[in-house]
Design an enzyme around this catalytic site. Structure first.
Site, PDB file in Angstrom:
ATOM      1  N   ASP A 111      -6.658   0.890   1.119  1.00 40.24           N
ATOM      2  CA  ASP A 111      -6.695   0.985   2.583  1.00 40.24           C
ATOM      3  C   ASP A 111      -8.048   0.457   3.044  1.00 40.24           C
ATOM      4  OD1 ASP A 111      -8.471   2.958   1.856  1.00 40.24           O
ATOM      5  OD2 ASP A 111      -7.527   4.539   3.045  1.00 40.24           O
ATOM      6  N   LYS A 164       0.835  -1.202   0.000  1.00 39.62           N
ATOM      7  CA  LYS A 164       0.000   0.000   0.000  1.00 39.62           C
ATOM      8  C   LYS A 164       0.866   1.247   0.000  1.00 39.62           C
ATOM      9  CE  LYS A 164      -1.801   2.146   3.445  1.00 39.62           C
ATOM     10  NZ  LYS A 164      -2.510   2.562   4.671  1.00 39.62           N
TER      11      LYS A 164
END
Length: 250
Positions: free
Chosen positions: A178, A160
């Site tokens: 997320d 991420k």
């Protein structure tokens, strides 16, 4: 006296015992129908949804404050299990004195902890930031690398983190998933998946190229301010007529 003999009383036939009833396993009822079983979005519907996002917010920005690719990388590493607002509060003063890998190393781990002590897991994060600063200097000439694999090799940086940095710092068409993007992808039925990677790959597959630069920002902001975890604000949702969620309030 005649001897009396008694015949033994006839035995009652044994009554066969009743067999215990075998419990038949009943199929479990699921409270909600799996989103994967709902009708997939059509390409036209996906284009329409992101056209609405673009019209409402043509140039969406990430909410982590930063000065350059290095400070963005540090901010994203610090944001794990923390809010963007909380990270920004800590980094405003930090980045005034340490906005490059060398300055961060010169600051040192102990002083860095003082700047970020209001951020969750700050001790581990301080250690990682110092370590990644050292690695940037020793292996990448003090510059943030431009490939996912290289960024992921840095202490404290995962997929991420790499996707956010590649997108925001270098304009790559990446999808950072997320908790907000994961929820929106599953709840709307846009890209259902059991893991962040499944949702990421699903979104990359269906979102048209023309929207990919800003797509993850639109989805993050949508999840943060509209498609809330506990009580989605369906009444103000830009895509409520397209969303596949069976519990919409409109």
């Amino acid at each position: 006296m005649a001897k009396i003999t008694r015949k033994p009383a006839p035995r009652k036939p044994a009554v066969p015992k009743k067999k215990a009833k075998t419990a038949t396993a009943k199929p479990k009822r699921t409270a909600k129908t799996s989103l994967k079983a709902t009708r997939p979005w059509t390409p036209a519907e996906i284009h329409e949804a992101f056209s609405r996002f673009r019209k409402a917010n043509p140039e969406p920005k990430g909410e982590l404050e930063h000065l350059n690719p290095f400070t963005l990388l540090v901010a994203v590493v610090l944001s794990a299990q923390a809010t963007d607002a909380g990270v920004n509060k800590a980094t405003r003063e930090l980045f005034k004195v340490a906005d490059t890998p060398q300055k961060m190393l010169d600051l040192g781990e102990e002083r860095l902890r003082d700047y970020i002590k209001t951020v969750g897991l700050y001790r581990t994060k301080a250690k990682n930031v110092i370590a990644l600063s050292a690695k940037l200097l020793s292996e990448f000439g003090g510059e943030v690398p431009r490939t996912r694999a290289e960024i992921e090799s840095l202490p404290g940086a995962g997929r991420k983190t790499a996707n956010v940095v590649l997108n925001m710092a270098f304009g790559e068409h990446t999808m950072a998933v997320d908790t907000h993007v994961f929820r929106v992808g599953n709840r709307t039925g846009l890209a259902p998946g059991k893991t962040p990677l499944e949702v990421e790959l699903g979104l990359e597959k269906v979102i048209p190229v023309e929207f990919m630069l800003h797509a993850h920002h639109w989805l993050i902001l949508h999840g943060r301010y509209t498609c809330l975890a506990r009580k989605p604000r369906c009444e103000v949702c830009l895509i409520n007529d397209l969303c596949r969620w069976p519990e919409k309030t409109v």
